[in-house]
Design a protein around this motif. Structure first.
Motif, PDB file in Angstrom:
ATOM      1  N   LEU A   4     142.684  82.483  26.282  1.00 14.72           N
ATOM      2  CA  LEU A   4     141.966  83.165  25.201  1.00 14.72           C
ATOM      3  C   LEU A   4     141.961  82.364  23.913  1.00 14.72           C
ATOM      4  CD1 LEU A   4     143.071  86.889  25.731  1.00 14.72           C
ATOM      5  CD2 LEU A   4     140.896  85.798  26.345  1.00 14.72           C
ATOM      6  N   SER A   5     143.053  81.652  23.662  1.00 16.72           N
ATOM      7  CA  SER A   5     143.137  80.849  22.441  1.00 16.72           C
ATOM      8  C   SER A   5     142.077  79.745  22.439  1.00 16.72           C
ATOM      9  CB  SER A   5     144.531  80.228  22.309  1.00 16.72           C
ATOM     10  OG  SER A   5     144.600  79.384  21.175  1.00 16.72           O
ATOM     11  N   SER A   6     141.937  79.055  23.573  1.00 18.36           N
ATOM     12  CA  SER A   6     140.939  77.986  23.670  1.00 18.36           C
ATOM     13  C   SER A   6     139.529  78.543  23.550  1.00 18.36           C
ATOM     14  CB  SER A   6     141.097  77.240  25.003  1.00 18.36           C
ATOM     15  OG  SER A   6     142.339  76.585  25.072  1.00 18.36           O
ATOM     16  N   LEU A   7     139.314  79.693  24.177  1.00 17.65           N
ATOM     17  CA  LEU A   7     137.994  80.321  24.097  1.00 17.65           C
ATOM     18  C   LEU A   7     137.654  80.705  22.661  1.00 17.65           C
ATOM     19  CD1 LEU A   7     137.918  82.637  27.251  1.00 17.65           C
ATOM     20  CD2 LEU A   7     136.400  80.703  26.769  1.00 17.65           C
ATOM     21  N   TRP A   8     138.661  81.231  21.954  1.00 16.14           N
ATOM     22  CA  TRP A   8     138.429  81.631  20.572  1.00 16.14           C
ATOM     23  C   TRP A   8     138.081  80.436  19.694  1.00 16.14           C
ATOM     24  CZ3 TRP A   8     137.046  85.144  17.313  1.00 16.14           C
ATOM     25  CH2 TRP A   8     137.327  84.989  15.957  1.00 16.14           C
ATOM     26  N   TRP A   9     138.830  79.364  19.825  1.00 17.95           N
ATOM     27  CA  TRP A   9     138.563  78.180  19.017  1.00 17.95           C
ATOM     28  C   TRP A   9     137.215  77.555  19.369  1.00 17.95           C
ATOM     29  CZ3 TRP A   9     140.613  77.488  14.610  1.00 17.95           C
ATOM     30  CH2 TRP A   9     141.928  77.890  14.353  1.00 17.95           C
ATOM     31  N   PHE A  10     136.875  77.568  20.652  1.00 18.54           N
ATOM     32  CA  PHE A  10     135.580  77.020  21.056  1.00 18.54           C
ATOM     33  C   PHE A  10     134.457  77.893  20.517  1.00 18.54           C
ATOM     34  CE2 PHE A  10     131.959  76.660  23.948  1.00 18.54           C
ATOM     35  CZ  PHE A  10     131.769  75.280  23.946  1.00 18.54           C
ATOM     36  N   PHE A 148     138.137  70.805  24.882  1.00 19.14           N
ATOM     37  CA  PHE A 148     138.725  72.127  25.094  1.00 19.14           C
ATOM     38  C   PHE A 148     139.155  72.347  26.550  1.00 19.14           C
ATOM     39  CE2 PHE A 148     136.092  72.387  21.376  1.00 19.14           C
ATOM     40  CZ  PHE A 148     136.804  73.193  20.496  1.00 19.14           C
ATOM     41  N   ILE A 149     138.894  71.370  27.390  1.00 18.08           N
ATOM     42  CA  ILE A 149     139.250  71.487  28.808  1.00 18.08           C
ATOM     43  C   ILE A 149     140.734  71.169  29.003  1.00 18.08           C
ATOM     44  CG2 ILE A 149     138.840  70.620  31.134  1.00 18.08           C
ATOM     45  CD1 ILE A 149     136.515  72.200  30.056  1.00 18.08           C
ATOM     46  N   ASP A 150     141.424  72.023  29.716  1.00 15.20           N
ATOM     47  CA  ASP A 150     142.837  71.826  30.042  1.00 15.20           C
ATOM     48  C   ASP A 150     142.963  71.769  31.560  1.00 15.20           C
ATOM     49  OD1 ASP A 150     145.551  71.818  30.419  1.00 15.20           O
ATOM     50  OD2 ASP A 150     145.950  73.665  29.291  1.00 15.20           O
ATOM     51  N   SER A 151     143.270  70.590  32.075  1.00 11.71           N
ATOM     52  CA  SER A 151     143.340  70.419  33.524  1.00 11.71           C
ATOM     53  C   SER A 151     144.397  71.309  34.159  1.00 11.71           C
ATOM     54  CB  SER A 151     143.631  68.952  33.869  1.00 11.71           C
ATOM     55  OG  SER A 151     144.845  68.520  33.261  1.00 11.71           O
ATOM     56  N   GLY A 152     145.345  71.785  33.359  1.00  9.66           N
ATOM     57  CA  GLY A 152     146.393  72.648  33.899  1.00  9.66           C
ATOM     58  C   GLY A 152     145.964  74.100  34.024  1.00  9.66           C
ATOM     59  N   ARG A 153     144.747  74.406  33.556  1.00  8.67           N
ATOM     60  CA  ARG A 153     144.275  75.793  33.592  1.00  8.67           C
ATOM     61  C   ARG A 153     143.299  76.048  34.737  1.00  8.67           C
ATOM     62  NH1 ARG A 153     146.987  79.500  30.936  1.00  8.67           N
ATOM     63  NH2 ARG A 153     145.079  80.755  31.069  1.00  8.67           N
ATOM     64  N   GLY A 154     143.197  75.119  35.666  1.00  5.88           N
ATOM     65  CA  GLY A 154     142.309  75.322  36.810  1.00  5.88           C
ATOM     66  C   GLY A 154     141.258  74.241  36.914  1.00  5.88           C
ATOM     67  N   ALA A 155     140.297  74.480  37.789  1.00  4.55           N
ATOM     68  CA  ALA A 155     139.252  73.490  38.046  1.00  4.55           C
ATOM     69  C   ALA A 155     138.456  73.185  36.778  1.00  4.55           C
ATOM     70  CB  ALA A 155     138.310  74.009  39.137  1.00  4.55           C
ATOM     71  N   VAL A 156     138.179  71.900  36.588  1.00  8.35           N
ATOM     72  CA  VAL A 156     137.431  71.480  35.403  1.00  8.35           C
ATOM     73  C   VAL A 156     136.025  72.082  35.408  1.00  8.35           C
ATOM     74  CG1 VAL A 156     136.412  69.499  34.211  1.00  8.35           C
ATOM     75  CG2 VAL A 156     138.740  69.353  35.115  1.00  8.35           C
ATOM     76  N   TRP A 157     135.405  72.153  36.582  1.00  4.82           N
ATOM     77  CA  TRP A 157     134.033  72.650  36.647  1.00  4.82           C
ATOM     78  C   TRP A 157     133.939  74.112  36.197  1.00  4.82           C
ATOM     79  CZ3 TRP A 157     132.470  76.896  39.288  1.00  4.82           C
ATOM     80  CH2 TRP A 157     133.291  77.364  40.329  1.00  4.82           C
ATOM     81  N   SER A 158     134.947  74.920  36.575  1.00  5.84           N
ATOM     82  CA  SER A 158     134.904  76.335  36.205  1.00  5.84           C
ATOM     83  C   SER A 158     135.117  76.517  34.701  1.00  5.84           C
ATOM     84  CB  SER A 158     135.949  77.127  36.988  1.00  5.84           C
ATOM     85  OG  SER A 158     137.261  76.688  36.685  1.00  5.84           O
ATOM     86  N   GLN A 159     135.997  75.705  34.113  1.00  6.71           N
ATOM     87  CA  GLN A 159     136.201  75.782  32.668  1.00  6.71           C
ATOM     88  C   GLN A 159     134.947  75.315  31.919  1.00  6.71           C
ATOM     89  OE1 GLN A 159     140.175  74.540  31.093  1.00  6.71           O
ATOM     90  NE2 GLN A 159     140.526  73.823  33.181  1.00  6.71           N
ATOM     91  N   THR A 160     134.326  74.258  32.431  1.00  4.69           N
ATOM     92  CA  THR A 160     133.089  73.762  31.822  1.00  4.69           C
ATOM     93  C   THR A 160     132.010  74.837  31.848  1.00  4.69           C
ATOM     94  OG1 THR A 160     133.583  71.497  32.543  1.00  4.69           O
ATOM     95  CG2 THR A 160     131.291  71.985  31.952  1.00  4.69           C
TER      96      THR A 160
END
Length: 222
Positions: A4-10, A148-160
């Motif tokens: 949520l923090s990354s989403l908020w900043w983005f 804003f992508i964090d490889s430790g939070r799951g697949a890069v494609w889904s975060q993108t």
């Protein structure tokens, strides 16, 4: 899935970035001033779908492929600029609108009449193509979003995809706001005959300006 923090900043960064007048704002305001609120809102929807095309391209890696190839990037850039220039020429060739009070009540094939409004599919597709072929959007999704992508939070494609959808929604909201504001200005300005004659030149100038900006875009983001 991003936290949520990354989403908020983005979200915050995207909102600040999109509130600053740029190519999309110029396009929407130009369309609205020339053809009204409906045209501006339909253009906003088209631009959002164009951004969605860019998001999908970033997810599958096409954006990286285009940005890494000078030839592919140039094809996208020149195609986008040519389309914008064509829209500008097309608008210049359109007839000047006639004030409503000057239009005769009885239809007369020989009498001047107001220019027919652009059709819904055309307004939507123009916005879609403009943003889908916007090289600045390609560079944005490659230069800004990865921070804003964090490889430790799951697949890069889904975060993108998630970040991209957030950007699309924010962009649609801000562009719609500019369209509504421009509509208010247009209502007041249309009381002037001079503005009626200048409408097509305003929009054509916006198209030519965007075409020039597209041509000036390089792989370094200059």
């Amino acid at each position: 899935m991003p936290d949520l923090s990354s989403l908020w900043w983005f979200f915050t960064a995207s909102l600040v970035l999109l509130l600053i007048p740029g190519p999309s704002v110029l396009y929407v305001t130009g369309r609205t001033l020339d053809q009204g609120r409906r045209a501006g809102l339909l253009s906003t929807l088209g631009l959002a779908c164009g951004d969605l095309v860019q998001v999908v391209a970033a997810v599958v890696g096409l954006s990286a492929l285009v940005a890494s190839s000078e030839t592919a990037f140039s094809v996208v850039k020149y195609a986008g600029a040519a389309y914008l220039a064509w829209l500008g020429v097309k608008r210049l060739r359109a007839p000047d609108p006639v004030p409503a009070e000057d239009v005769p009540a009885t239809p007369d094939a020989t009498a001047p009449h107001a220019a027919a409004p652009a059709r819904t599919p055309r307004l939507f597709s123009d916005g879609l193509v403009v943003n889908a072929l916007n090289p600045k959007s390609t560079l944005f999704f490659l230069a800004f979003l990865p921070a804003f992508i964090d490889s430790g939070r799951g697949a890069v494609w889904s975060q993108t995809l998630v970040f991209g959808l957030v950007f699309v929604v924010v962009g649609m909201a801000t562009n719609a706001g500019w369209a509504l504001l421009s509509s208010l200005l247009r209502t007041r300005a249309r009381q002037s005959r001079g503005f009626l004659r200048a409408e097509r030149y305003v929009l054509a100038g916006v198209f030519f300006l965007l075409a020039a900006a597209t041509l000036a875009t390089g792989l370094t983001g200059d």
